[in-house]
Design a protein around this motif. Structure first.
Motif, PDB file in Angstrom:
ATOM      1  N   ILE A  73       0.837  -1.200   0.000  1.00 51.09           N
ATOM      2  CA  ILE A  73       0.000   0.000   0.000  1.00 51.09           C
ATOM      3  C   ILE A  73       0.872   1.250   0.000  1.00 51.09           C
ATOM      4  CG2 ILE A  73      -1.679   1.314   1.366  1.00 51.09           C
ATOM      5  CD1 ILE A  73      -2.790  -1.428   2.293  1.00 51.09           C
ATOM      6  N   GLY A  74       2.016   1.185   0.683  1.00 53.79           N
ATOM      7  CA  GLY A  74       2.928   2.328   0.696  1.00 53.79           C
ATOM      8  C   GLY A  74       3.427   2.669  -0.699  1.00 53.79           C
ATOM      9  N   LEU A  76       1.905   2.037  -3.539  1.00 56.87           N
ATOM     10  CA  LEU A  76       0.791   2.579  -4.314  1.00 56.87           C
ATOM     11  C   LEU A  76       0.482   4.008  -3.894  1.00 56.87           C
ATOM     12  CD1 LEU A  76      -1.374   2.104  -6.437  1.00 56.87           C
ATOM     13  CD2 LEU A  76      -2.819   1.095  -4.647  1.00 56.87           C
ATOM     14  N   LEU A  77       0.515   4.271  -2.593  1.00 58.54           N
ATOM     15  CA  LEU A  77       0.250   5.624  -2.086  1.00 58.54           C
ATOM     16  C   LEU A  77       1.301   6.600  -2.590  1.00 58.54           C
ATOM     17  CD1 LEU A  77      -1.415   7.495  -0.253  1.00 58.54           C
ATOM     18  CD2 LEU A  77       0.045   6.783   1.661  1.00 58.54           C
ATOM     19  N   ARG A  80       0.599   7.421  -6.160  1.00 61.72           N
ATOM     20  CA  ARG A  80      -0.535   8.342  -6.302  1.00 61.72           C
ATOM     21  C   ARG A  80      -0.116   9.785  -6.034  1.00 61.72           C
ATOM     22  NH1 ARG A  80      -5.564   5.700  -5.081  1.00 61.72           N
ATOM     23  NH2 ARG A  80      -5.639   3.827  -6.384  1.00 61.72           N
ATOM     24  N   HIS A  85       8.885   6.192  -2.272  1.00 60.12           N
ATOM     25  CA  HIS A  85       8.558   5.190  -1.267  1.00 60.12           C
ATOM     26  C   HIS A  85       9.839   4.600  -0.692  1.00 60.12           C
ATOM     27  CE1 HIS A  85       7.706   0.974   0.051  1.00 60.12           C
ATOM     28  NE2 HIS A  85       6.824   1.648   0.762  1.00 60.12           N
ATOM     29  N   SER A 134       7.259   2.995   4.770  1.00 56.99           N
ATOM     30  CA  SER A 134       6.642   1.806   5.358  1.00 56.99           C
ATOM     31  C   SER A 134       7.550   1.326   6.481  1.00 56.99           C
ATOM     32  CB  SER A 134       6.482   0.711   4.299  1.00 56.99           C
ATOM     33  OG  SER A 134       5.652   1.152   3.240  1.00 56.99           O
ATOM     34  N   PRO A 217      -5.552  -3.265  -2.313  1.00 58.60           N
ATOM     35  CA  PRO A 217      -4.644  -2.151  -2.033  1.00 58.60           C
ATOM     36  C   PRO A 217      -5.164  -0.809  -2.542  1.00 58.60           C
ATOM     37  CG  PRO A 217      -3.415  -4.052  -2.807  1.00 58.60           C
ATOM     38  CD  PRO A 217      -4.865  -4.388  -2.996  1.00 58.60           C
ATOM     39  N   GLU A 218      -5.785  -0.778  -3.702  1.00 58.84           N
ATOM     40  CA  GLU A 218      -6.269   0.480  -4.261  1.00 58.84           C
ATOM     41  C   GLU A 218      -7.388   1.058  -3.412  1.00 58.84           C
ATOM     42  OE1 GLU A 218      -6.806   1.075  -8.278  1.00 58.84           O
ATOM     43  OE2 GLU A 218      -4.915   0.148  -8.879  1.00 58.84           O
ATOM     44  N   CYS A 221      -5.823   2.417  -0.281  1.00 58.22           N
ATOM     45  CA  CYS A 221      -5.081   3.626  -0.615  1.00 58.22           C
ATOM     46  C   CYS A 221      -6.025   4.815  -0.760  1.00 58.22           C
ATOM     47  CB  CYS A 221      -4.297   3.406  -1.907  1.00 58.22           C
ATOM     48  SG  CYS A 221      -3.171   4.742  -2.313  1.00 58.22           S
ATOM     49  N   ASP A 222      -7.148   4.630  -1.446  1.00 65.66           N
ATOM     50  CA  ASP A 222      -8.149   5.693  -1.589  1.00 65.66           C
ATOM     51  C   ASP A 222      -8.668   6.129  -0.230  1.00 65.66           C
ATOM     52  OD1 ASP A 222      -7.953   5.730  -4.338  1.00 65.66           O
ATOM     53  OD2 ASP A 222      -9.660   4.390  -4.661  1.00 65.66           O
ATOM     54  N   ILE A 224      -7.099   5.898   2.666  1.00 71.29           N
ATOM     55  CA  ILE A 224      -6.044   6.638   3.370  1.00 71.29           C
ATOM     56  C   ILE A 224      -6.037   8.097   2.920  1.00 71.29           C
ATOM     57  CG2 ILE A 224      -3.542   6.918   3.596  1.00 71.29           C
ATOM     58  CD1 ILE A 224      -3.296   3.879   3.434  1.00 71.29           C
TER      59      ILE A 224
END
Length: 256
Positions: A73-74, A76-77, A80, A85, A134, A217-218, A221-222, A224
């Motif tokens: 998730i980190g 992906l975030l 975005r 990362h 992370s 994960p998406e 992420c949204d 978060i």
């Protein structure tokens, strides 16, 4: 060769304890350069753009139990947000190579040794802006680490022991995790115990995002991004309050 490898490890540990953060900073420089090459650009997500305008370069730290998805998730975030990362466990593994974190944990006093290294790595990573970090599942255990994490926004990825067990046994071998040993019943018991012991520490995060088994994960992420936008709009980040409180204490000490 094994003896030489062990002696090198002992020398390395005492080197970074004795010389402060300089050795770690130097060795992590090449690791960061590789991470920068892997950095992706912003995906033009409208909600992510809203968060970017509020963050103003502030970094984000993900905390949570092993298996909670901090690394996936980190990444992906960060993608975005157009952030870099970084993974504290990955950085620690780089410094320990050819040894692994599991190798260190299996030695007498190994967890304490690793926690010292982990704290030093976090102090180095926090020097950078516009990063998603992370952290390791046990990073919240050392009180000093919270002073480091408060330089950014802290997000807790909440997951039940049942969900963690499912992920860890389905996607990877639990034995790869230094704190997970034994059969399935013992692994589940360890996850329940750690989850209970660390719950009050994870609750200190600025934002907590609960996960369900069907969440990808998406979706997380949204969630978060949305929670961070709401948090920043609702009140100043805790790291800013912490800085203000520290400044007030310093002024009071000078006055006294």
């Amino acid at each position: 060769m094994l003896v030489l490898g062990y002696l090198f490890f002992i020398f390395f540990i005492f080197s970074w304890i004795g010389t402060g953060e300089s050795l770690i900073a130097i060795r992590l420089a090449s690791w960061r350069r590789h991470a920068i090459l892997m950095c992706n650009s912003n995906c033009n997500n409208p909600l992510a753009d809203q968060l970017l305008g509020r963050l103003k370069g502030t970094s984000i730290f993900l905390v949570g139990m092993m298996g909670s998805g901090k690394t996936s998730i980190g990444k992906l975030l960060a993608q975005r947000l157009g952030y870099l990362h970084l993974d504290s466990d990955e950085a620690a593994e780089y410094l320990l190579a050819p040894r692994t974190i599991a190798d260190v944990f299996h030695e007498e006093g190994g967890e304490d040794t690793f926690r010292q290294l982990e704290a030093s790595v976090l102090r180095e990573l926090v020097q950078h802006r516009r990063v998603v970090v992370s952290t390791g599942g046990g990073a919240v255990l050392k009180r000093e680490n919270w002073g480091t994490l408060r330089h950014g926004l802290v997000v807790h990825l909440e997951a039940s022991p049942t969900l963690l067990f499912d992920r860890l046994t389905r996607l990877e071998a639990p034995a790869q995790r230094p704190l997970l040993r034994g059969d399935a019943l013992q692994v589940m018991g360890t996850l329940q115990r750690l989850h209970q012991e660390r719950a009050h520490l994870y609750q200190q995060a600025d934002v907590s995002v609960a996960q369900q088994g069907e969440d990808g994960p998406e979706q997380v992420c949204d969630r978060i991004i949305g929670e961070l936008v709401h948090f920043i709009d609702s009140h100043p980040p805790q790291w800013q309050q912490w800085k203000e409180q520290r400044a007030e204490r310093e002024e009071e000490e000078e006055a006294a």
